[in-house]
Design an enzyme around this catalytic site. Sequence first.
Site, PDB file in Angstrom:
ATOM      1  N   HIS A 195       0.834  -1.090  -0.138  1.00  0.00           N
ATOM      2  CA  HIS A 195       0.018   0.151   0.030  1.00  0.00           C
ATOM      3  C   HIS A 195       0.948   1.226  -0.086  1.00  0.00           C
ATOM      4  O   HIS A 195       2.188   1.269   0.240  1.00  0.00           O
ATOM      5  CB  HIS A 195      -0.843   0.091   1.010  1.00  0.00           C
ATOM      6  N   CYS A 211       3.344  -4.792   6.814  1.00  0.00           N
ATOM      7  CA  CYS A 211       3.011  -4.482   5.319  1.00  0.00           C
ATOM      8  C   CYS A 211       3.980  -3.822   4.736  1.00  0.00           C
ATOM      9  O   CYS A 211       5.111  -3.668   5.299  1.00  0.00           O
ATOM     10  CB  CYS A 211       1.584  -3.433   5.471  1.00  0.00           C
TER      11      CYS A 211
END
Length: 315
Positions: A195, A211
């Site tokens: 992301h 992440c």
Amino acid sequence: MRKSLWFLFFIIGVFLCCLCQETYAESDNQIIRIDQTDYPVLYYSSPCIEGEAVWMLQARLKELGYDITPDGSFNLQTAKAVRLFQIAHGLKDTGMVTRPVWKELWQAEEGAPCITETQENKPPQVLIVIDVATRKLSVYENDNLTVTYPVAVGKSKTPTPLGEWKIVHKSLNWGNGFGTRWMGLNVPWGIYGIHGTDKPYSIGTYASHGCIRMFNRDVEKLYPTIPMFTTVKIVNKGRIFPDEFKPVKMKKGSSGQNVVYVQSRLKELGYIFDQADGRYGSMTEFAVKYFQAWNVLPVNGEMNEETYRALGMIK
């Protein structure tokens, strides 16, 4: 005079008592912040729970059509949306987000859609490789490197999961710490994805809760080129194996990072099966049994000290 002193002491005592109660109340009402992505339990409380986990929940609910504005605070509106989601999916409507609720939120279709295109029109085979040691994300098309981007990966306490994963969810403009694009991975023990970020200074470092962060400008370029179910291979110095490894007993039904390491080692040795995806299913059990039989070990399909040693994973 004595009465005056007693009255003064009484006033001071009342003041100190009130001060203590106020201090206790302040300490008792500290905001709980939850940023980890390992299916944390979320619920309505006063003050409200805050953090990236809440923001992720709200963004996903909004994406599914629920009337909610992501703000990172688990308020009454969020609890109501969770209850509506639970009712719609046959779950107990508690308003509390537990592991089953997280999994239902992220449920993806099994397998990729069937494509019947001619060889000439067949789209290129795309592969993403992320090396946590170099903090680089590389994109390959038909085994040819096309582009490389700098990324931020997980901190030592919240590492990015090594393994071979699939892109199972894509979304736009979650905002907050997730930037302008999100591509979710099918990691079985938590919520992880590629992301954007509102912390561009973190790119190139070990900074996340697992992440993979990218500059917004980079993830916006990458996003439209990555089809659903694209394989994402996350390695450390080119390998799906850690610098330090502690063996644990495992069998069919187990899941987690250690399963990935075993699957990866079996693939290195030529015991072929699908992907190192952290799920100790029938194929992994079969590969372990085959390895045990070939190496004259007790054949039970389970990982024990003797099998780890034969695999060369421990001395």
